[in-house]
Design a protein around this motif. Structure first.
Motif, mmCIF file in Angstrom:
data_model
loop_
_atom_site.group_PDB
_atom_site.id
_atom_site.type_symbol
_atom_site.label_atom_id
_atom_site.label_comp_id
_atom_site.label_asym_id
_atom_site.label_seq_id
_atom_site.Cartn_x
_atom_site.Cartn_y
_atom_site.Cartn_z
ATOM 1 N N THR A 1 0.830 -1.210 0.000
ATOM 2 C CA THR A 1 0.000 0.000 0.000
ATOM 3 C C THR A 1 0.860 1.254 0.000
ATOM 4 O OG1 THR A 1 -0.224 -0.056 2.405
ATOM 5 C CG2 THR A 1 -1.973 -1.098 1.116
ATOM 6 N N GLY A 2 2.003 1.204 0.678
ATOM 7 C CA GLY A 2 2.922 2.342 0.661
ATOM 8 C C GLY A 2 3.478 2.593 -0.722
ATOM 9 N N LEU A 3 3.820 1.522 -1.433
ATOM 10 C CA LEU A 3 4.336 1.657 -2.793
ATOM 11 C C LEU A 3 3.281 2.269 -3.713
ATOM 12 C CD1 LEU A 3 6.514 1.216 -4.916
ATOM 13 C CD2 LEU A 3 5.687 -1.141 -5.159
ATOM 14 N N ILE A 4 2.044 1.824 -3.599
ATOM 15 C CA ILE A 4 0.968 2.381 -4.427
ATOM 16 C C ILE A 4 0.798 3.873 -4.152
ATOM 17 C CG2 ILE A 4 -1.535 2.361 -4.800
ATOM 18 C CD1 ILE A 4 -1.356 -0.721 -4.322
ATOM 19 N N ALA A 5 0.800 4.249 -2.881
ATOM 20 C CA ALA A 5 0.644 5.662 -2.519
ATOM 21 C C ALA A 5 1.801 6.503 -3.049
ATOM 22 C CB ALA A 5 0.529 5.804 -1.006
ATOM 23 N N LEU A 6 3.020 6.001 -2.932
ATOM 24 C CA LEU A 6 4.185 6.734 -3.430
ATOM 25 C C LEU A 6 4.149 6.867 -4.949
ATOM 26 C CD1 LEU A 6 6.976 5.184 -1.181
ATOM 27 C CD2 LEU A 6 6.161 7.555 -1.119
ATOM 28 N N LEU B 1 -0.113 2.097 10.021
ATOM 29 C CA LEU B 1 -1.174 1.765 10.968
ATOM 30 C C LEU B 1 -2.102 0.752 10.322
ATOM 31 C CD1 LEU B 1 -2.043 5.353 12.246
ATOM 32 C CD2 LEU B 1 -0.383 3.726 13.188
ATOM 33 N N VAL B 2 -2.337 -0.354 11.013
ATOM 34 C CA VAL B 2 -3.140 -1.446 10.470
ATOM 35 C C VAL B 2 -4.340 -1.677 11.385
ATOM 36 C CG1 VAL B 2 -3.122 -3.859 9.737
ATOM 37 C CG2 VAL B 2 -1.049 -2.475 9.521
ATOM 38 N N GLY B 3 -5.508 -1.815 10.763
ATOM 39 C CA GLY B 3 -6.744 -2.019 11.510
ATOM 40 C C GLY B 3 -7.226 -3.451 11.444
ATOM 41 N N ASP B 4 -8.535 -3.610 11.599
ATOM 42 C CA ASP B 4 -9.162 -4.929 11.564
ATOM 43 C C ASP B 4 -8.870 -5.653 10.256
ATOM 44 O OD1 ASP B 4 -10.328 -4.815 14.089
ATOM 45 O OD2 ASP B 4 -12.126 -3.818 13.330
ATOM 46 N N LYS B 5 -8.743 -6.959 10.343
ATOM 47 C CA LYS B 5 -8.557 -7.845 9.189
ATOM 48 C C LYS B 5 -7.338 -7.482 8.350
ATOM 49 C CE LYS B 5 -13.452 -8.794 9.049
ATOM 50 N NZ LYS B 5 -14.701 -8.665 8.309
ATOM 51 N N GLY B 6 -6.337 -6.858 8.966
ATOM 52 C CA GLY B 6 -5.097 -6.535 8.265
ATOM 53 C C GLY B 6 -5.192 -5.383 7.290
ATOM 54 N N LYS B 7 -6.263 -4.589 7.389
ATOM 55 C CA LYS B 7 -6.432 -3.459 6.474
ATOM 56 C C LYS B 7 -5.480 -2.327 6.868
ATOM 57 C CE LYS B 7 -9.734 -0.128 4.740
ATOM 58 N NZ LYS B 7 -11.087 0.398 4.842
ATOM 59 N N VAL B 8 -4.685 -1.874 5.907
ATOM 60 C CA VAL B 8 -3.760 -0.764 6.143
ATOM 61 C C VAL B 8 -4.560 0.527 6.129
ATOM 62 C CG1 VAL B 8 -1.767 0.500 5.276
ATOM 63 C CG2 VAL B 8 -1.790 -1.993 5.188
ATOM 64 N N LEU B 9 -4.507 1.259 7.238
ATOM 65 C CA LEU B 9 -5.248 2.509 7.367
ATOM 66 C C LEU B 9 -4.404 3.716 6.947
ATOM 67 C CD1 LEU B 9 -6.788 1.715 10.856
ATOM 68 C CD2 LEU B 9 -7.873 1.424 8.610
ATOM 69 N N LEU B 10 -3.106 3.649 7.204
ATOM 70 C CA LEU B 10 -2.212 4.760 6.890
ATOM 71 C C LEU B 10 -0.790 4.255 6.774
ATOM 72 C CD1 LEU B 10 -1.666 7.961 6.877
ATOM 73 C CD2 LEU B 10 -1.074 7.616 9.258
ATOM 74 N N THR B 11 -0.096 4.702 5.744
ATOM 75 C CA THR B 11 1.347 4.493 5.663
ATOM 76 C C THR B 11 1.949 5.865 5.424
ATOM 77 O OG1 THR B 11 1.034 2.314 4.690
ATOM 78 C CG2 THR B 11 3.207 3.254 4.522
ATOM 79 N N PHE B 12 2.874 6.254 6.295
ATOM 80 C CA PHE B 12 3.453 7.591 6.257
ATOM 81 C C PHE B 12 4.968 7.458 6.161
ATOM 82 C CE2 PHE B 12 5.252 11.290 8.456
ATOM 83 C CZ PHE B 12 4.636 12.320 7.756
ATOM 84 N N PHE B 13 5.567 8.204 5.218
ATOM 85 C CA PHE B 13 7.009 8.195 5.017
ATOM 86 C C PHE B 13 7.569 9.572 5.314
ATOM 87 C CE2 PHE B 13 5.252 4.958 2.310
ATOM 88 C CZ PHE B 13 6.110 3.892 2.499
ATOM 89 N N THR B 14 8.743 9.605 5.933
ATOM 90 C CA THR B 14 9.422 10.871 6.183
ATOM 91 C C THR B 14 10.925 10.663 6.032
ATOM 92 O OG1 THR B 14 9.717 12.697 7.733
ATOM 93 C CG2 THR B 14 9.534 10.516 8.682
ATOM 94 N N SER B 15 11.606 11.638 5.475
ATOM 95 C CA SER B 15 13.063 11.524 5.351
ATOM 96 C C SER B 15 13.684 11.759 6.719
ATOM 97 C CB SER B 15 13.589 12.517 4.321
ATOM 98 O OG SER B 15 13.242 13.819 4.687
ATOM 99 N N LYS B 16 14.880 11.213 6.886
ATOM 100 C CA LYS B 16 15.577 11.340 8.165
ATOM 101 C C LYS B 16 16.064 12.744 8.375
ATOM 102 C CE LYS B 16 17.278 6.836 9.300
ATOM 103 N NZ LYS B 16 18.437 6.045 9.531
#
Length: 109
Positions: A33-38, A94-109
């Motif tokens: 899901t993170g890859l799709i969002a990016l 953040l993952v909710g019920d049934k393994g559903k990804v609710l949020l994936t957030f990326f930040t540079s160091k």
């Protein structure tokens, strides 16, 4: 002979743990899901590599308003553009019920 037995015993203890971490469906869900969002923001992104040694997977019973969270995943990832990987980024998933990804957030160091 003792050295061979020790090495075999050590490998049998370490191998299942490494395999289990690499095959974790929660981490796989966060990656996909993170890859799709990016890719929606930047189509030149071809892959996302998760640094499994940096990943912390924590079960939780927290809620965001009425939405229950089940798992929080923290770690480092590398965004791949073409064949080149950039600097490591931190991510939160953040993952909710049934393994559903609710949020994936990326930040540079």
């Amino acid at each position: 002979m003792k050295k061979l037995y020790f090495a075999t015993a050590l490998l049998s203890l370490l191998a299942p743990a490494a395999y289990a971490q690499a095959a974790d469906p929660v981490i796989d869900a966060c990656k996909s899901t993170g890859l799709i969002a990016l890719q929606q923001k930047s189509p030149d992104i071809t892959d996302l590599t998760i640094d499994l040694e940096s990943v912390a997977v924590s079960a939780t019973t927290a809620k965001i308003e009425d939405v229950p969270l089940k798992t929080v995943v923290l770690g480092e990832s590398y965004v791949v553009r073409g064949t080149k990987s950039g600097k490591p980024d931190r991510f939160v998933c953040l993952v909710g019920d049934k393994g559903k990804v609710l949020l994936t957030f990326f930040t540079s160091k």
